[in-house]
Structures are given as structure tokens and as C-alpha cells.
Design a protein around this motif. Structure first.
Motif, PDB file in Angstrom:
ATOM      1  N   ILE A   1      11.049   5.668  -2.903  1.00 25.74           N
ATOM      2  CA  ILE A   1       9.841   6.156  -2.227  1.00 25.74           C
ATOM      3  C   ILE A   1       8.878   5.011  -1.943  1.00 25.74           C
ATOM      4  CG2 ILE A   1       7.807   7.647  -2.502  1.00 25.74           C
ATOM      5  CD1 ILE A   1       9.696   9.511  -4.179  1.00 25.74           C
ATOM      6  N   LYS A   2       8.767   4.074  -2.884  1.00 26.56           N
ATOM      7  CA  LYS A   2       7.903   2.905  -2.657  1.00 26.56           C
ATOM      8  C   LYS A   2       8.373   2.112  -1.438  1.00 26.56           C
ATOM      9  CE  LYS A   2       6.226   2.099  -7.392  1.00 26.56           C
ATOM     10  NZ  LYS A   2       6.257   1.182  -8.551  1.00 26.56           N
ATOM     11  N   THR A   3       9.691   1.926  -1.344  1.00 26.82           N
ATOM     12  CA  THR A   3      10.240   1.201  -0.182  1.00 26.82           C
ATOM     13  C   THR A   3       9.940   1.942   1.106  1.00 26.82           C
ATOM     14  OG1 THR A   3      12.018   0.289  -1.534  1.00 26.82           O
ATOM     15  CG2 THR A   3      12.343   0.288   0.850  1.00 26.82           C
ATOM     16  N   ARG A   4      10.146   3.265   1.071  1.00 26.90           N
ATOM     17  CA  ARG A   4       9.859   4.080   2.276  1.00 26.90           C
ATOM     18  C   ARG A   4       8.387   3.975   2.666  1.00 26.90           C
ATOM     19  NH1 ARG A   4       7.600   5.900   5.571  1.00 26.90           N
ATOM     20  NH2 ARG A   4       7.694   7.927   6.650  1.00 26.90           N
ATOM     21  N   LEU A   5       7.480   4.049   1.703  1.00 24.54           N
ATOM     22  CA  LEU A   5       6.038   3.992   1.996  1.00 24.54           C
ATOM     23  C   LEU A   5       5.607   2.629   2.541  1.00 24.54           C
ATOM     24  CD1 LEU A   5       4.654   5.917  -1.124  1.00 24.54           C
ATOM     25  CD2 LEU A   5       4.644   6.719   1.240  1.00 24.54           C
ATOM     26  N   SER A   6       6.347   1.584   2.185  1.00 21.31           N
ATOM     27  CA  SER A   6       5.992   0.236   2.641  1.00 21.31           C
ATOM     28  C   SER A   6       6.168   0.068   4.144  1.00 21.31           C
ATOM     29  CB  SER A   6       6.820  -0.815   1.905  1.00 21.31           C
ATOM     30  OG  SER A   6       8.191  -0.743   2.305  1.00 21.31           O
ATOM     31  N   TYR A   7       7.099   0.835   4.738  1.00 17.85           N
ATOM     32  CA  TYR A   7       7.347   0.733   6.181  1.00 17.85           C
ATOM     33  C   TYR A   7       6.112   1.111   6.992  1.00 17.85           C
ATOM     34  CZ  TYR A   7      12.407  -0.033   5.931  1.00 17.85           C
ATOM     35  OH  TYR A   7      13.655  -0.573   5.736  1.00 17.85           O
ATOM     36  N   THR A   8       5.370   2.083   6.518  1.00 12.43           N
ATOM     37  CA  THR A   8       4.206   2.575   7.266  1.00 12.43           C
ATOM     38  C   THR A   8       2.894   2.123   6.641  1.00 12.43           C
ATOM     39  OG1 THR A   8       4.552   4.680   6.087  1.00 12.43           O
ATOM     40  CG2 THR A   8       5.325   4.546   8.360  1.00 12.43           C
ATOM     41  N   ASP A   9       2.965   1.023   5.866  1.00 11.89           N
ATOM     42  CA  ASP A   9       1.770   0.402   5.282  1.00 11.89           C
ATOM     43  C   ASP A   9       1.001   1.330   4.347  1.00 11.89           C
ATOM     44  OD1 ASP A   9       2.344  -1.897   6.693  1.00 11.89           O
ATOM     45  OD2 ASP A   9       1.056  -1.382   8.377  1.00 11.89           O
ATOM     46  N   ASP A  10       1.688   2.321   3.807  1.00  6.79           N
ATOM     47  CA  ASP A  10       1.031   3.166   2.812  1.00  6.79           C
ATOM     48  C   ASP A  10       1.073   2.513   1.431  1.00  6.79           C
ATOM     49  OD1 ASP A  10       0.311   5.686   4.278  1.00  6.79           O
ATOM     50  OD2 ASP A  10       2.435   5.638   4.747  1.00  6.79           O
TER      51      ASP A  10
ATOM     52  N   ALA B   1       2.207  -1.368  -0.664  1.00  5.12           N
ATOM     53  CA  ALA B   1       2.674  -2.753  -0.532  1.00  5.12           C
ATOM     54  C   ALA B   1       2.525  -3.499  -1.859  1.00  5.12           C
ATOM     55  CB  ALA B   1       1.890  -3.478   0.558  1.00  5.12           C
ATOM     56  N   GLU B   2       2.786  -2.810  -2.989  1.00  5.82           N
ATOM     57  CA  GLU B   2       2.560  -3.422  -4.289  1.00  5.82           C
ATOM     58  C   GLU B   2       3.845  -3.957  -4.924  1.00  5.82           C
ATOM     59  OE1 GLU B   2      -0.389  -3.873  -5.866  1.00  5.82           O
ATOM     60  OE2 GLU B   2      -1.485  -3.049  -4.142  1.00  5.82           O
ATOM     61  N   ASP B   3       4.787  -3.070  -5.259  1.00  9.50           N
ATOM     62  CA  ASP B   3       6.007  -3.469  -5.959  1.00  9.50           C
ATOM     63  C   ASP B   3       7.118  -2.476  -5.631  1.00  9.50           C
ATOM     64  OD1 ASP B   3       6.147  -1.208  -7.996  1.00  9.50           O
ATOM     65  OD2 ASP B   3       4.143  -1.995  -8.389  1.00  9.50           O
ATOM     66  N   ASN B   4       8.293  -2.708  -6.142  1.00  7.67           N
ATOM     67  CA  ASN B   4       9.406  -1.775  -5.941  1.00  7.67           C
ATOM     68  C   ASN B   4      10.039  -1.376  -7.273  1.00  7.67           C
ATOM     69  OD1 ASN B   4      10.576  -4.171  -6.578  1.00  7.67           O
ATOM     70  ND2 ASN B   4      12.079  -4.167  -4.905  1.00  7.67           N
ATOM     71  N   THR B   5       9.213  -1.285  -8.311  1.00 10.45           N
ATOM     72  CA  THR B   5       9.700  -0.881  -9.631  1.00 10.45           C
ATOM     73  C   THR B   5       9.941   0.626  -9.652  1.00 10.45           C
ATOM     74  OG1 THR B   5       7.492  -0.468 -10.542  1.00 10.45           O
ATOM     75  CG2 THR B   5       8.342  -2.725 -10.677  1.00 10.45           C
ATOM     76  N   THR B   6      10.509   1.103 -10.729  1.00 11.04           N
ATOM     77  CA  THR B   6      10.822   2.533 -10.866  1.00 11.04           C
ATOM     78  C   THR B   6       9.695   3.314 -11.527  1.00 11.04           C
ATOM     79  OG1 THR B   6      11.908   2.142 -12.999  1.00 11.04           O
ATOM     80  CG2 THR B   6      13.302   2.057 -11.005  1.00 11.04           C
ATOM     81  N   ILE B   7       8.560   2.671 -11.794  1.00  8.73           N
ATOM     82  CA  ILE B   7       7.435   3.325 -12.466  1.00  8.73           C
ATOM     83  C   ILE B   7       6.454   3.875 -11.424  1.00  8.73           C
ATOM     84  CG2 ILE B   7       5.521   3.066 -14.102  1.00  8.73           C
ATOM     85  CD1 ILE B   7       8.256   2.741 -15.362  1.00  8.73           C
ATOM     86  N   TYR B   8       6.116   5.139 -11.577  1.00  5.70           N
ATOM     87  CA  TYR B   8       5.108   5.772 -10.704  1.00  5.70           C
ATOM     88  C   TYR B   8       3.725   5.410 -11.256  1.00  5.70           C
ATOM     89  CZ  TYR B   8       2.868   9.449  -7.851  1.00  5.70           C
ATOM     90  OH  TYR B   8       2.085  10.133  -6.951  1.00  5.70           O
ATOM     91  N   ASN B   9       3.160   4.318 -10.730  1.00  6.16           N
ATOM     92  CA  ASN B   9       1.897   3.801 -11.243  1.00  6.16           C
ATOM     93  C   ASN B   9       0.708   4.259 -10.391  1.00  6.16           C
ATOM     94  OD1 ASN B   9       2.194   2.240  -8.941  1.00  6.16           O
ATOM     95  ND2 ASN B   9       2.893   0.427 -10.073  1.00  6.16           N
ATOM     96  N   SER B  10      -0.485   3.800 -10.723  1.00  3.90           N
ATOM     97  CA  SER B  10      -1.707   4.243 -10.040  1.00  3.90           C
ATOM     98  C   SER B  10      -1.745   3.790  -8.584  1.00  3.90           C
ATOM     99  CB  SER B  10      -2.947   3.739 -10.785  1.00  3.90           C
ATOM    100  OG  SER B  10      -2.921   2.327 -10.888  1.00  3.90           O
ATOM    101  N   ALA B  11      -1.221   2.577  -8.305  1.00  2.00           N
ATOM    102  CA  ALA B  11      -1.194   2.086  -6.916  1.00  2.00           C
ATOM    103  C   ALA B  11      -0.306   2.984  -6.061  1.00  2.00           C
ATOM    104  CB  ALA B  11      -0.704   0.644  -6.873  1.00  2.00           C
TER     105      ALA B  11
ATOM    106  N   LYS C   1       0.319   6.148  -6.659  1.00  2.00           N
ATOM    107  CA  LYS C   1      -0.324   7.447  -6.488  1.00  2.00           C
ATOM    108  C   LYS C   1      -1.322   7.407  -5.330  1.00  2.00           C
ATOM    109  CE  LYS C   1      -2.692  11.254  -8.726  1.00  2.00           C
ATOM    110  NZ  LYS C   1      -3.214  11.849  -9.989  1.00  2.00           N
ATOM    111  N   ARG C   2      -2.078   6.319  -5.243  1.00  2.00           N
ATOM    112  CA  ARG C   2      -3.016   6.182  -4.114  1.00  2.00           C
ATOM    113  C   ARG C   2      -2.268   6.200  -2.789  1.00  2.00           C
ATOM    114  NH1 ARG C   2      -5.435   2.442  -7.702  1.00  2.00           N
ATOM    115  NH2 ARG C   2      -4.390   0.692  -6.657  1.00  2.00           N
ATOM    116  N   ALA C   3      -1.107   5.536  -2.766  1.00  2.00           N
ATOM    117  CA  ALA C   3      -0.293   5.488  -1.551  1.00  2.00           C
ATOM    118  C   ALA C   3       0.255   6.866  -1.191  1.00  2.00           C
ATOM    119  CB  ALA C   3       0.852   4.489  -1.726  1.00  2.00           C
ATOM    120  N   VAL C   4       0.707   7.602  -2.200  1.00  7.12           N
ATOM    121  CA  VAL C   4       1.262   8.939  -1.961  1.00  7.12           C
ATOM    122  C   VAL C   4       0.178   9.885  -1.446  1.00  7.12           C
ATOM    123  CG1 VAL C   4       2.275  10.975  -3.066  1.00  7.12           C
ATOM    124  CG2 VAL C   4       3.146   8.702  -3.616  1.00  7.12           C
TER     125      VAL C   4
END
Length: 550
Positions: free
Chosen positions: A245-254, A256-266, A268-271
Motif C-alpha cells: 500500500i505504501k508503494t501504491r500511495l507513492s505513485y500519487t504523492d500521497d 513518500a516516507e518508507d516501504n516498511t511493513t509497519i503501519y506508522n503515523s506517516a 496513516k496521514r497518507a491513507v
């Protein structure tokens, strides 16, 4: 091929040192056949056989021949003129009406520069380029969809669904004389500027075209991969799907932090940002609805953006400095001033079977403590059924029922005699009160749809994301804030005066000193003031129906 084409452009620029046609009586052919002009003056129109808009094209070339010019896009010696270079530049910027036109120009330009074309083929090319240009003018102004045919078709489809469900969408652009416009652009000898004059100055147009470029670049890079469905992911989760999901969100600039498996605060803001941009409940929880939106292919996103750019072409070319806009799918009203949102508030719009019409008018007045004269359609579809169940309903809602101006008691009427298709001989009027469906104020812009803006006594609906619940009129969340914006430059209306009129409970009608254009639009892709591209729900199914016409 791209490098070759760039080198050809350099050759073309050298060929076009002279802009006029006065250089140019010498022909590069030893045994030259008759020119276009010689044939036209002999009433020989063989070169135009099978050409679209044949009479129009012949008329253009006849005028051109009177200026001793055989071609529009070439000098008489068949060297390329400045118009041709402009056409190539427009082609490179994807501003022609189709990829087919772009490919024709690329292929034929190479043949022309390499001098591998016969004179008759050069004539055919010049005529083809003229047709490309005329088609581009038409599409730039009117769009690719035949609006009248589309409207007629969708009306028929909607009538089959529900005979009372009307598709109302006005074409707001004045018609122009394409033939005269084409002639004028050739006289002015600047086709790029001519085409730019056809574009609307609606603020969304440039923003959405910029967004389209971005999504096309995503598509060119291969687009995004689908995300696997699974249990709802919440803040703090640890899952391989989180990285997807992080990779998918990076395509649309939602994101751009990391690609780890942890659902962190950054993340959540993107989601939350992604959910807001797609009309979802922005709680940060990643369930089926969010995954479904994430997995929409970039090609479908591009198609939606293109459709909404097409809809811009149904709007006027010139917008005023200040106007009201209601975008139905976003459930929001905006007061636009100098290209920016000066004020905004939520609205409730027509439900699926009673859609708010798409049109433009002029806001001219407002009413404090309004009466509600219930439309016949609402009496038929809503009130008859309610009165069957409870004949005292009208009285409890402060509604007066009359027949030919004479008041009648609702309990004396056999409501079972009527249904949705019956002609109801009664008029319903709701007096000003806290129960009035129009609330305490309404805003008038007289129109054939009998649609207006108004307050409401059902404020709870504004807490919902989806707000298509009215019978066609537009309910305003904070109508008195809107009123303050509309009259703030008019000293006749102070807050004290308005409050006094409200307290009196008397019905009062006031004219606005300056009428204000109001546009009710249906745009499902929209770049908001935060610079983000939003995808709104297709609440009336118009995207689905209109995409078939693209």
C-alpha cells in the motif's frame, strides 16, 4: 525514431526562414501537373473527392487561391511554411484532435523532407492537414462528444429506468462559425494563438490538464500494481500488505516516507489523505472500500480526467471574476473570486431519481422566512403516500392545503384515490416556521427547473459524506454565512437587519444589488485549493454513460 524526428524539426526550421509566400514560384518538379488553384478555377474538384467537410474545404482553398497561394501549409514551391511548424509543435504537445493526426504529420513530414512525395500526394497532404486543423478547432471548442446526441441518448436511457427521472444538462457555450474562425486564423497566420482563444478560462481547466500529464507519466512508467485484499489494516499493523500500500500511495504523492511493513503515523496521514481524495470515510482504516479505490487502474483514472476536461468544453469560454459554483458530486458550494475560493460550505443535492439539473443562471434575490409552495411532483411522489398513512400529517407540518384557492381539510380527502401518476387537484403551502422544509432563508435564481438554494430543517444530513437526498434543489449547510458573503458590500443589509427580519417571522423578499452568476456543475475529478486531485462519486451514473461517448 524520436531522435530522427527531432533532427527533422531542425531541418524544418531551416526550411521556414521565410514566412510569406512571396519567395516561391519556382517548383521542384520537372514535369509539374496542374496546381490546386488551376484546377479550382477550372471547376475541377477531383482532389477533394471523399474529403470530410468537402464544401467547406473547397471554399477555404478557393479564397486562398485568390491570394495566389496553392497551399495553406506549404509555400508554392512545396517548402514548409511557419504554419506547418506550428502544427508540428502542436502535435508534439498532444494538442491535436487525435493520435492518428499526430502519426499522419510525423509520417508525411519525413516523406516530404526526404522529397519522396509526388506533387499529387503533396496536394493531398495539404488538404489532409487543413482537415486535421479544422477537426482540432472543432474538438478544442466543442469537444469530442456530440453533446446533443449524447444528451438525447442518456435521456432515453434514464426514462427507461424511471419515466420521471429527467436528465437535465445544459450546454453553456455559445455556438461559433467554425468556417469563419478558420479563415480568420489563417489571415492572422498564428494557429496556436487562435486555438488558445477557444479554451475556457475556467480555473479547473488548466489544473486538470496538469493532473492529466502526471497520470499519463505514471501510465508510461507502467502504472501501479494491485494491492491484495485481506482483513482491515489499522494504525500499528505489521503486514506485507502495508508495504504494498505504501508503494501504491507513492505513485500519487500521497506517501513518500518508507516501504516498511509497519503501519506508522506517516502512513496513516497518507491513507487519510487518499481517502479524502476519493470521497471515503477518512478514518485511516484500510478496508475493502479503500483497497477497491487503490486498485483502480491508472488507465481508468486517465479516462475520468479526460471526461471531465471534456465537460469543461461545455462551459463558457469566459468566466467572470466572481461567481458561485456548486459541484454536485463533491456536495460543495464555492464562492469563487479572482480564480480562488473565497468561501465554501457543504450542500445537499438531488437524490439519484431526482437529480439536480446541471445549468447556469444568475442569483438575483433572497427570501427571509420563506413559504414553501410544494411542487406537484413532490406532492405526488411523497405527500400522497404520507397522507394515506396519516391524514393529520399536513396539519402537523404546518402545511395548508387548498383547492382553487379555497382551504380544505386533509382529513376530508380520500387520498387513496390518487397515486404518483394522478393529477392532484390540490395545492400545498408550508408557512414560515421551524418546520419549514426551506428553513429560514432561500436564494433565488429564477430558472425553468424551479431549482433554488435554501436552508433546511434537516441539519443532520450534513454530517454525512454522501449527501444526495433532496428532490433537486440545493440545501446549504451554513446559509447565513453565505448570505453574509453575498451582501457584505451592500450597506442595506447588516447582520442586525437580517436578525430583525428573522425574528419577525414575516416573509420578506430582498433583491441583490449585484446579480451573481451561479454554475451548477457535475465534475467527478477536481483539483481543490490544496492542490490535490479529488475523485468524487458518480452519484447519478453520468460518468458511466458519458464515457461511452468518448
Amino acid at each position: 525514431m524520436k531522435l530522427l524526428y527531432l533532427s527533422i524539426l531542425l531541418v524544418l526550421s531551416l526550411c521556414a526562414k521565410e514566412v510569406g509566400d512571396t519567395d516561391s514560384t519556382k517548383q521542384p518538379f520537372d514535369d509539374i501537373p496542374k496546381t490546386i488553384c488551376e484546377k479550382i478555377f477550372e471547376n475541377d474538384f477531383q482532389d477533394f473527392a471523399g474529403v470530410p467537410r468537402k464544401e467547406f474545404i473547397i471554399d477555404l482553398y478557393t479564397d486562398n487561391c485568390k491570394k495566389d497561394r496553392n497551399f495553406f501549409w506549404l509555400f508554392n514551391n512545396t517548402k514548409l511554411n511557419s504554419r506547418y511548424l506550428e502544427l508540428i509543435e502542436l502535435s508534439n504537445k498532444d494538442k491535436l484532435h487525435s493520435n492518428k493526426a499526430k502519426n499522419i504529420i510525423k509520417r508525411q513530414t519525413i516523406a516530404l523532407v526526404n522529397e519522396t512525395m509526388q506533387y499529387k500526394d503533396i496536394i493531398a497532404l495539404d488538404i489532409e492537414l487543413s482537415n486535421i486543423y479544422i477537426k482540432t478547432i472543432y474538438n478544442e471548442y466543442y469537444g469530442t462528444i456530440n453533446f446533443d446526441n449524447m444528451k438525447r441518448s442518456i435521456r432515453n436511457i434514464k426514462k427507461k429506468e424511471d419515466k420521471k427521472n429527467k436528465f437535465e444538462w445544459d450546454y453553456l457555450k455559445r455556438r461559433i462559425d467554425i468556417k469563419q474562425f478558420t479563415k480568420d486564423s489563417f489571415v492572422n497566420d498564428n494557429i496556436t494563438n487562435s486555438l488558445s482563444r477557444l479554451q475556457t478560462n475556467y480555473i479547473q481547466n488548466a489544473k486538470l490538464k496538469k493532473a492529466l500529464k502526471k497520470y499519463k507519466s505514471i501510465q508510461a512508467s507502467g502504472g501501479w500494481k494491485t494491492v491484495k485484499y485481506g482483513s482491515t489494516l489499522r494504525y500499528g499493523a505489521n503486514s506485507p500488505r502495508v508495504a504494498q500500500i505504501k508503494t501504491r500511495l507513492s505513485y500519487t504523492d500521497d506517501f513518500a516516507e518508507d516501504n516498511t511493513t509497519i503501519y506508522n503515523s506517516a502512513m496513516k496521514r497518507a491513507v487519510v489523505k487518499f481517502q479524502r481524495r476519493h470521497g471515503l470515510n477518512a478514518d485511516g482504516n484500510i478496508g475493502k472500500a479503500t483497497i477497491k479505490k487503490l486498485n483502480i487502474p491508472v488507465s481508468k483514472k486517465i479516462a475520468l480526467i479526460k471526461l471531465n476536461i471534456e465537460r469543461h468544453k461545455w462551459l463558457p469560454v469566459s468566466f467572470p471574476d466572481k461567481y458561485l459554483e456548486i459541484n454536485v458530486p463533491s456536495f460543495r458550494l464555492r464562492l469563487i473570486k479572482d480564480g480562488k475560493t473565497d468561501y465554501t460550505t457543504k450542500v445537499v443535492v438531488g437524490k439519484y431519481k431526482r437529480p439536480t439539473p446541471i445549468f447556469k443562471d444568475r442569483l438575483s434575490s433572497f427570501v427571509i422566512n420563506p413559504y414553501w409552495r410544494v411542487p406537484k411532483s413532490i406532492i405526488q411522489r411523497d405527500y400522497v403516500h404520507k397522507l394515506m398513512l396519516d391524514p393529520t400529517y399536513a396539519q402537523r407540518q404546518n402545511i395548508k392545503i387548498t383547492r382553487n384557492g379555497v382551504r380544505v381539510a386533509p382529513t376530508d380527502i380520500n387520498w387513496f384515490e390518487y397515486d404518483e401518476d394522478s393529477k392532484i387537484p390540490y395545492s400545498f403551502t408550508q408557512s414560515p416556521s421551524s418546520k419549514n422544509a426551506l428553513g429560514r432563508v432561500k436564494f433565488l435564481f429564477p430558472n425553468r427547473f424551479a431549482v433554488y438554494l435554501h436552508d433546511t430543517n434537516h441539519k443532520s444530513l450534513f454530517r454525512r459524506n454522501y449527501r444526495a437526498y433532496s428532490s433537486g434543489c440545493v440545501r446549504v449547510h451554513k446559509p447565513f454565512e453565505l448570505l453574509t458573503q453575498l451582501v457584505k458590500d451592500d450597506k442595506r443589509y447588516s447582520d442586525r437587519n437580517i436578525k430583525r427580519h428573522l425574528k419577525s417571522k414575516e416573509n420578506r423578499h430582498f433583491a441583490l444589488r449585484k446579480k451573481l452568476d451561479i454554475y451548477i456543475n457535475y465534475l467527478t475529478t477536481y483539483v481543490d485549493d490544496d492542490g490535490l486531485l479529488y475523485f468524487y462519486p458518480d452519484i447519478y451514473g453520468y460518468d458511466r454513460l458519458q464515457l461511452k461517448w468518448m
